[in-house]
Design a protein around this motif. Structure first.
Motif, PDB file in Angstrom:
ATOM      1  N   GLY A 274       0.831  -1.192   0.000  1.00 44.08           N
ATOM      2  CA  GLY A 274       0.000   0.000   0.000  1.00 44.08           C
ATOM      3  C   GLY A 274       0.862   1.236   0.000  1.00 44.08           C
ATOM      4  N   PRO A 275       0.229   2.404  -0.042  1.00 42.57           N
ATOM      5  CA  PRO A 275       0.996   3.660  -0.042  1.00 42.57           C
ATOM      6  C   PRO A 275       1.921   3.775   1.167  1.00 42.57           C
ATOM      7  CG  PRO A 275      -1.329   4.072  -0.471  1.00 42.57           C
ATOM      8  CD  PRO A 275      -1.201   2.617  -0.123  1.00 42.57           C
ATOM      9  N   GLN A 276       1.495   3.272   2.306  1.00 38.70           N
ATOM     10  CA  GLN A 276       2.334   3.356   3.513  1.00 38.70           C
ATOM     11  C   GLN A 276       3.627   2.567   3.327  1.00 38.70           C
ATOM     12  OE1 GLN A 276      -0.488   1.612   3.266  1.00 38.70           O
ATOM     13  NE2 GLN A 276      -0.165  -0.395   4.170  1.00 38.70           N
ATOM     14  N   ASP A 277       3.595   1.500   2.569  1.00 36.44           N
ATOM     15  CA  ASP A 277       4.807   0.717   2.321  1.00 36.44           C
ATOM     16  C   ASP A 277       5.787   1.506   1.449  1.00 36.44           C
ATOM     17  OD1 ASP A 277       3.933  -1.750   3.659  1.00 36.44           O
ATOM     18  OD2 ASP A 277       2.458  -1.826   2.035  1.00 36.44           O
ATOM     19  N   THR A 278       5.280   2.116   0.401  1.00 41.59           N
ATOM     20  CA  THR A 278       6.125   2.920  -0.478  1.00 41.59           C
ATOM     21  C   THR A 278       6.733   4.091   0.288  1.00 41.59           C
ATOM     22  OG1 THR A 278       4.738   2.288  -2.350  1.00 41.59           O
ATOM     23  CG2 THR A 278       6.159   4.197  -2.654  1.00 41.59           C
ATOM     24  N   GLU A 279       5.926   4.722   1.147  1.00 46.16           N
ATOM     25  CA  GLU A 279       6.427   5.834   1.954  1.00 46.16           C
ATOM     26  C   GLU A 279       7.515   5.363   2.921  1.00 46.16           C
ATOM     27  OE1 GLU A 279       2.959   7.494   3.795  1.00 46.16           O
ATOM     28  OE2 GLU A 279       2.089   8.046   1.854  1.00 46.16           O
TER      29      GLU A 279
END
Length: 50
Positions: free
Chosen positions: A6-11
């Motif tokens: 998810g976006p949190q992983d990329t961040e």
């Protein structure tokens, strides 16, 4: 599913990984396919070759 990206992983990766990194969602029932390897090759060509 605990392996979903998810976006949190990329961040998190951007904040904690010092070098180029890519996230690629892989279906655990299928595994890596030819299209995935093509995506990884293209990413490596553009990110690592400069």
């Amino acid at each position: 599913m605990d392996d979903e990206l998810g976006p949190q992983d990329t961040e998190w990766i951007a904040a904690h990984h010092p070098g180029p990194a890519a996230t690629l969602g892989i279906n655990p029932r299928i595994g890596l396919r030819d299209e995935d390897f093509a995506t990884l090759r293209e990413w490596a060509r553009t990110e690592l070759d400069g």
